[in-house]
Design a protein around this motif. Sequence first.
Motif, PDB file in Angstrom:
ATOM      1  N   VAL A   1      27.201 -13.954  -2.377  1.00 47.51           N
ATOM      2  CA  VAL A   1      26.349 -12.994  -1.671  1.00 47.51           C
ATOM      3  C   VAL A   1      24.996 -13.629  -1.346  1.00 47.51           C
ATOM      4  CG1 VAL A   1      25.166 -10.775  -1.871  1.00 47.51           C
ATOM      5  CG2 VAL A   1      27.509 -11.018  -2.712  1.00 47.51           C
ATOM      6  N   GLU A   2      24.483 -14.437  -2.272  1.00 40.00           N
ATOM      7  CA  GLU A   2      23.205 -15.113  -2.032  1.00 40.00           C
ATOM      8  C   GLU A   2      23.297 -16.050  -0.828  1.00 40.00           C
ATOM      9  OE1 GLU A   2      20.158 -18.287  -4.216  1.00 40.00           O
ATOM     10  OE2 GLU A   2      21.943 -17.545  -5.265  1.00 40.00           O
ATOM     11  N   LEU A   3      24.383 -16.805  -0.745  1.00 45.12           N
ATOM     12  CA  LEU A   3      24.577 -17.705   0.383  1.00 45.12           C
ATOM     13  C   LEU A   3      24.735 -16.919   1.676  1.00 45.12           C
ATOM     14  CD1 LEU A   3      24.985 -20.523   1.556  1.00 45.12           C
ATOM     15  CD2 LEU A   3      27.394 -20.389   0.862  1.00 45.12           C
ATOM     16  N   LEU A   4      25.442 -15.815   1.597  1.00 40.72           N
ATOM     17  CA  LEU A   4      25.630 -14.965   2.765  1.00 40.72           C
ATOM     18  C   LEU A   4      24.285 -14.438   3.264  1.00 40.72           C
ATOM     19  CD1 LEU A   4      28.478 -14.211   3.935  1.00 40.72           C
ATOM     20  CD2 LEU A   4      28.087 -11.932   3.010  1.00 40.72           C
ATOM     21  N   PHE A   5      23.437 -14.023   2.341  1.00 41.95           N
ATOM     22  CA  PHE A   5      22.103 -13.518   2.711  1.00 41.95           C
ATOM     23  C   PHE A   5      21.285 -14.617   3.370  1.00 41.95           C
ATOM     24  CE2 PHE A   5      17.624 -12.781   1.747  1.00 41.95           C
ATOM     25  CZ  PHE A   5      17.447 -11.487   2.219  1.00 41.95           C
ATOM     26  N   ARG A   6      21.313 -15.812   2.801  1.00 45.99           N
ATOM     27  CA  ARG A   6      20.569 -16.932   3.396  1.00 45.99           C
ATOM     28  C   ARG A   6      21.076 -17.245   4.793  1.00 45.99           C
ATOM     29  NH1 ARG A   6      21.133 -19.913  -1.420  1.00 45.99           N
ATOM     30  NH2 ARG A   6      22.432 -21.412  -0.321  1.00 45.99           N
ATOM     31  N   ALA A   7      22.386 -17.225   4.953  1.00 45.13           N
ATOM     32  CA  ALA A   7      22.958 -17.534   6.261  1.00 45.13           C
ATOM     33  C   ALA A   7      22.516 -16.509   7.299  1.00 45.13           C
ATOM     34  CB  ALA A   7      24.483 -17.583   6.169  1.00 45.13           C
ATOM     35  N   PHE A   8      22.488 -15.243   6.909  1.00 41.52           N
ATOM     36  CA  PHE A   8      22.125 -14.184   7.851  1.00 41.52           C
ATOM     37  C   PHE A   8      20.633 -14.228   8.186  1.00 41.52           C
ATOM     38  CE2 PHE A   8      20.925  -9.937   9.181  1.00 41.52           C
ATOM     39  CZ  PHE A   8      21.964  -9.558  10.021  1.00 41.52           C
ATOM     40  N   VAL A   9      19.791 -14.234   7.165  1.00 40.13           N
ATOM     41  CA  VAL A   9      18.349 -14.127   7.393  1.00 40.13           C
ATOM     42  C   VAL A   9      17.743 -15.479   7.765  1.00 40.13           C
ATOM     43  CG1 VAL A   9      16.129 -13.518   6.368  1.00 40.13           C
ATOM     44  CG2 VAL A   9      18.154 -12.137   5.862  1.00 40.13           C
ATOM     45  N   VAL A  10      17.917 -16.467   6.902  1.00 40.38           N
ATOM     46  CA  VAL A  10      17.302 -17.780   7.163  1.00 40.38           C
ATOM     47  C   VAL A  10      17.985 -18.462   8.347  1.00 40.38           C
ATOM     48  CG1 VAL A  10      16.773 -20.040   6.191  1.00 40.38           C
ATOM     49  CG2 VAL A  10      16.663 -18.004   4.735  1.00 40.38           C
ATOM     50  N   GLY A  11      19.330 -18.492   8.329  1.00 44.31           N
ATOM     51  CA  GLY A  11      20.042 -19.134   9.424  1.00 44.31           C
ATOM     52  C   GLY A  11      19.797 -18.446  10.750  1.00 44.31           C
ATOM     53  N   GLY A  12      19.857 -17.112  10.761  1.00 44.90           N
ATOM     54  CA  GLY A  12      19.622 -16.369  11.992  1.00 44.90           C
ATOM     55  C   GLY A  12      18.228 -16.563  12.521  1.00 44.90           C
ATOM     56  N   LEU A  13      17.227 -16.517  11.635  1.00 47.36           N
ATOM     57  CA  LEU A  13      15.843 -16.667  12.073  1.00 47.36           C
ATOM     58  C   LEU A  13      15.553 -18.093  12.520  1.00 47.36           C
ATOM     59  CD1 LEU A  13      13.266 -15.132  12.477  1.00 47.36           C
ATOM     60  CD2 LEU A  13      12.647 -15.579  10.092  1.00 47.36           C
ATOM     61  N   LEU A  14      16.087 -19.089  11.803  1.00 46.07           N
ATOM     62  CA  LEU A  14      15.922 -20.480  12.243  1.00 46.07           C
ATOM     63  C   LEU A  14      16.513 -20.676  13.635  1.00 46.07           C
ATOM     64  CD1 LEU A  14      16.748 -22.593   9.044  1.00 46.07           C
ATOM     65  CD2 LEU A  14      14.538 -22.402  10.208  1.00 46.07           C
ATOM     66  N   GLY A  15      17.671 -20.059  13.883  1.00 44.99           N
ATOM     67  CA  GLY A  15      18.295 -20.171  15.186  1.00 44.99           C
ATOM     68  C   GLY A  15      17.450 -19.575  16.287  1.00 44.99           C
TER      69      GLY A  15
ATOM     70  N   ARG B   1      24.206 -27.440   0.536  1.00 42.69           N
ATOM     71  CA  ARG B   1      24.459 -27.662  -0.888  1.00 42.69           C
ATOM     72  C   ARG B   1      25.858 -27.237  -1.326  1.00 42.69           C
ATOM     73  NH1 ARG B   1      18.659 -25.540  -3.447  1.00 42.69           N
ATOM     74  NH2 ARG B   1      17.345 -27.168  -2.474  1.00 42.69           N
ATOM     75  N   MET B   2      26.650 -26.762  -0.389  1.00 43.51           N
ATOM     76  CA  MET B   2      28.023 -26.393  -0.740  1.00 43.51           C
ATOM     77  C   MET B   2      28.822 -27.639  -1.108  1.00 43.51           C
ATOM     78  SD  MET B   2      29.159 -23.440   2.002  1.00 43.51           S
ATOM     79  CE  MET B   2      30.718 -23.172   1.142  1.00 43.51           C
ATOM     80  N   VAL B   3      29.508 -27.570  -2.228  1.00 44.39           N
ATOM     81  CA  VAL B   3      30.305 -28.712  -2.682  1.00 44.39           C
ATOM     82  C   VAL B   3      31.649 -28.725  -1.967  1.00 44.39           C
ATOM     83  CG1 VAL B   3      31.392 -29.807  -4.664  1.00 44.39           C
ATOM     84  CG2 VAL B   3      29.157 -28.693  -4.920  1.00 44.39           C
ATOM     85  N   ARG B   4      32.272 -27.561  -1.875  1.00 44.68           N
ATOM     86  CA  ARG B   4      33.565 -27.448  -1.197  1.00 44.68           C
ATOM     87  C   ARG B   4      33.419 -26.568   0.032  1.00 44.68           C
ATOM     88  NH1 ARG B   4      37.466 -25.179  -5.691  1.00 44.68           N
ATOM     89  NH2 ARG B   4      35.671 -23.772  -5.869  1.00 44.68           N
ATOM     90  N   ARG B   5      34.125 -26.960   1.083  1.00 43.70           N
ATOM     91  CA  ARG B   5      34.085 -26.193   2.326  1.00 43.70           C
ATOM     92  C   ARG B   5      35.500 -26.051   2.869  1.00 43.70           C
ATOM     93  NH1 ARG B   5      29.637 -29.584   2.604  1.00 43.70           N
ATOM     94  NH2 ARG B   5      27.630 -28.573   3.078  1.00 43.70           N
ATOM     95  N   THR B   6      35.857 -24.857   3.262  1.00 41.23           N
ATOM     96  CA  THR B   6      37.142 -24.629   3.911  1.00 41.23           C
ATOM     97  C   THR B   6      36.893 -24.019   5.281  1.00 41.23           C
ATOM     98  OG1 THR B   6      37.399 -22.363   3.075  1.00 41.23           O
ATOM     99  CG2 THR B   6      38.187 -24.168   1.661  1.00 41.23           C
ATOM    100  N   ALA B   7      37.908 -24.078   6.113  1.00 39.01           N
ATOM    101  CA  ALA B   7      37.779 -23.485   7.441  1.00 39.01           C
ATOM    102  C   ALA B   7      37.468 -21.997   7.348  1.00 39.01           C
ATOM    103  CB  ALA B   7      39.064 -23.717   8.240  1.00 39.01           C
ATOM    104  N   ARG B   8      38.057 -21.337   6.356  1.00 38.78           N
ATOM    105  CA  ARG B   8      37.783 -19.898   6.176  1.00 38.78           C
ATOM    106  C   ARG B   8      36.312 -19.669   5.845  1.00 38.78           C
ATOM    107  NH1 ARG B   8      41.539 -16.160   2.416  1.00 38.78           N
ATOM    108  NH2 ARG B   8      42.958 -16.630   4.152  1.00 38.78           N
ATOM    109  N   ASP B   9      35.737 -20.520   4.984  1.00 39.06           N
ATOM    110  CA  ASP B   9      34.309 -20.417   4.680  1.00 39.06           C
ATOM    111  C   ASP B   9      33.483 -20.587   5.953  1.00 39.06           C
ATOM    112  OD1 ASP B   9      34.939 -20.165   2.003  1.00 39.06           O
ATOM    113  OD2 ASP B   9      34.670 -22.305   1.586  1.00 39.06           O
ATOM    114  N   GLY B  10      33.890 -21.538   6.786  1.00 37.11           N
ATOM    115  CA  GLY B  10      33.160 -21.786   8.023  1.00 37.11           C
ATOM    116  C   GLY B  10      33.205 -20.600   8.971  1.00 37.11           C
TER     117      GLY B  10
END
Length: 279
Positions: free
Chosen positions: A61-75, A115-124
């Motif tokens: 959930v923390e990563l999701l929040f960062r992606a939405f707020v930080v990622g969205g605003l950076l974009g 900082r993600m150690v593992r990444r899958t297409a679903r995560d992407g």
Amino acid sequence: MRQWLKIFLAGFVLWVATVAVTAWTANSNLIPALVLLGSFLVPVTFVVWAYGRGRTADVTVELLFRAFVVGGLLGVLGASLLESWLLRPSVWAYLGVGLIEEGVKLAALIIVTRRMVRRTARDGLVLGATVGFGFAAFESAGYAFNALFTPVGLSLSQLVETEVLRGLLAPVGHGLWTAIIGGVLFGAGNRFTPRVILTYLGVSALHGLWDSMNAIAIALTLLFTGKKWQFDQLRIGQVPEVTEAQVHIYTVLDLGGLVVISVIGLLWLRAIARAAAKR
């Protein structure tokens, strides 16, 4: 009841209540709440829906929040800077917008997931959609705020209409395009393979076509049904009057084009999701 539906219904009721109270009391202090509720409701709902369908242990959930707020605003910030520096009025301007905005969202996705150690297409898919919906939420807030101001004063109706329109279009816009490139990027091990580059160019082209569909529909309408006197007026720099039939043709072409672009994007996303599920 599913969590995403609970969030949408609660948010929608609050938004309607805010519109009603603002209209009844003419209290301008409620405008920020109305802008934020209307702009964030649909993007947040779809992020919760995507998280519920594609949740893995690596997407917190923390990563999701960062992606939405930080990622969205950076974009949004990156796109604003680059578009002001690089774009000039031309027939290629919308393609430039697509390349820039998809590029900055991709960069934002890489930054917030570094900082993600593992990444899958679903995560992407999930995190890409989250960054895209964050971008859409902040962008929609800007459009809603600008719609409030008219030459005759503040217009609550224009603000509400803008939020409704952008809310309806949000699911097949930024979130969809960034989900596609995010799924392909993570599926390639976060490496810029030829497939990743082609996907980036493809979603940028869809983005550019989406933004330019209004102009394309006008051009096609004139091409198919234009009268000699209309072209004569255009040659001398005048905006010609249009017939009622041309208005209907334009509307069909404009909406039809948006539907085609949306279907292409959704089918593309579905193919990536199915491939990810088989791994």
